[in-house]
Design an enzyme around this catalytic site. Structure first.
Site, PDB file in Angstrom:
ATOM      1  N   HIS A 285      42.752  11.261 -42.486  1.00 57.47           N
ATOM      2  CA  HIS A 285      44.023  10.490 -42.920  1.00 57.47           C
ATOM      3  C   HIS A 285      43.751  10.507 -44.351  1.00 57.47           C
ATOM      4  CE1 HIS A 285      40.540   7.236 -43.080  1.00 57.47           C
ATOM      5  NE2 HIS A 285      40.953   7.281 -43.733  1.00 57.47           N
TER       6      HIS A 285
ATOM      7  N   HIS B 147      40.533  12.415 -45.677  1.00 62.64           N
ATOM      8  CA  HIS B 147      39.206  11.882 -45.549  1.00 62.64           C
ATOM      9  C   HIS B 147      39.017  11.896 -43.820  1.00 62.64           C
ATOM     10  CE1 HIS B 147      41.079   8.756 -47.224  1.00 62.64           C
ATOM     11  NE2 HIS B 147      39.804   8.478 -46.601  1.00 62.64           N
TER      12      HIS B 147
ATOM     13  N   ARG C  62      35.447  -0.314 -50.355  1.00 64.99           N
ATOM     14  CA  ARG C  62      36.098   0.380 -51.001  1.00 64.99           C
ATOM     15  C   ARG C  62      36.555  -0.175 -51.881  1.00 64.99           C
ATOM     16  NH1 ARG C  62      40.283   2.555 -47.013  1.00 64.99           N
ATOM     17  NH2 ARG C  62      41.991   1.275 -48.056  1.00 64.99           N
TER      18      ARG C  62
ATOM     19  N   ASP D  98      44.003   7.087 -47.400  1.00 63.92           N
ATOM     20  CA  ASP D  98      44.966   6.060 -47.504  1.00 63.92           C
ATOM     21  C   ASP D  98      45.866   5.678 -47.503  1.00 63.92           C
ATOM     22  OD1 ASP D  98      41.672   5.744 -46.701  1.00 63.92           O
ATOM     23  OD2 ASP D  98      41.346   5.914 -48.739  1.00 63.92           O
TER      24      ASP D  98
HETATM   25 FE   LIG Z   1      40.292   6.031 -45.760  1.00 63.86          FE
END
Ligand SMILES: [Fe+2]
Length: 332
Positions: free
Chosen positions: A118, A274, A289, A120
């Site tokens: 995917h 990723h 993150r 983000d």
């Molecule tokens: Fe992600």
């Protein structure tokens, strides 16, 4: 376009402007043919010299994902302060952060695991430009992350397929089948995560080929938030998605990172997908993150992405709305 600072030989290249001999200059070393570089000689934080920030940004645009070892000094505040050097941090549209600020917890014991390819937050129009992921607790084995270069994936397509992809539009959504992704998860945990993650259901139409706003490269904009390609039947849509996605996931088009505590990875979320490998059994794996605001994609024909529903992206619980820092015009 920022100037690339790497060499194609994989050798280390000094790009910093330090004159202080006690401080090593920033180095960039490729770790894969098509994607990935390791950066040394920097201590990440909000007070990083401008030349180092410029060097990191140039390496990021050239190599798509960059890695740093030994950044254990970072905490939530300094992680966020460093992110501000690359752009405006943005909160996730629906998932509350770990500490009420920008740092989102990626925790193996809570929420969804990211073992799907995917990009983000592509279910909103102005999805993040950069993601900065910091390793806190790493399992004794497994739990690597893979990244794929969506610019080289596009460039490597046969010409007739590139021409087809250039004209396609796809619908992305944050509503998908969690139970299928997590067959081992308890029903209550799945229900709770689904309730938070899809507290607002977004539908966004993006071009399948995005023109990168900084490098001008064409990239494939797909991943697991895609529901369908506009104008095709379900079966044809699936076949086309599988065909294009296979070029992204090709092993030669990826890099794999084995995490150590204190590692930081930064990726250009406009030019990568990723995948978090879910192979560390029940060992704890915790990362944080911070995402940096992006702008509304445009396709090769100049047509921007379009929010289908709801009518507007609701303001996050704090901070700026998605796309606010990079776009003068509202997402349409
Ligand atoms: Fe992600």
């Amino acid at each position: 376009m920022a100037t690339a600072t790497h060499t194609d030989t994989g050798s280390h290249t000094d790009t910093g402007s330090h004159t202080d001999t006690d401080t090593p200059a920033l180095t960039v070393a490729k770790i894969g043919g098509r994607i990935g570089a390791e950066i040394g000689g920097v201590r990440l934080g909000g007070d990083l010299p401008d030349a180092d920030v410029a060097g990191i940004r140039a390496a990021l645009l050239a190599h798509k994902v960059v890695f740093f070892r030994n950044q254990e000094h970072l905490d939530e505040a300094s992680h966020e302060a460093f992110a501000e050097r690359l752009g405006a941090p943005v909160a996730h549209p629906t998932v509350p952060s770990a500490d009420g600020r920008y740092a989102l917890g990626i925790d193996s014991h809570h929420g969804a695991r990211a073992n799907q390819w995917h990009t983000d937050v592509t279910f909103v129009p102005a999805y993040p430009a950069f993601s900065i992921l910091r390793a806190v607790t790493i399992p004794p084995y497994g739990g690597d992350t893979l990244w794929a270069n969506t610019a080289t994936a596009y460039a490597g397509l046969p010409e007739p397929l590139r021409a087809l992809a250039d004209g396609l539009r796809a619908v992305h959504s944050n509503e998908y089948d969690y139970a299928a992704l997590r067959p081992d998860a308890l029903p209550e945990a799945l229900a709770q995560y689904r309730e938070v993650f899809t507290s607002t259901t977004f539908l966004t139409e993006h071009p399948v080929v995005r023109v990168h706003p900084e490098t001008g490269e064409r990239t494939l904009l797909l991943g697991n938030f895609v529901q369908r390609i506009q104008g095709f039947t379900g079966r044809d849509s699936r076949a086309l998605l599988d065909l294009l996605q296979a070029h992204i996931e090709s092993p030669e088009n990826t890099v794999r990172w084995q995490w150590q505590p204190g590692d930081v990875a930064i990726w250009d979320n406009r030019a990568t997908q990723h995948y978090g490998v879910d192979d560390s059994d029940d060992h704890e794996r915790t990362l944080r993150r911070v995402t940096v605001d992006g702008d509304v994609p445009v396709g090769p024909d100049g047509a921007p992405s379009r929010l289908i529903s709801p009518e507007t992206v609701p303001d996050p619980s704090f901070g700026i709305p998605s796309g606010a820092s990079t776009s003068d015009t509202p997402a349409v």
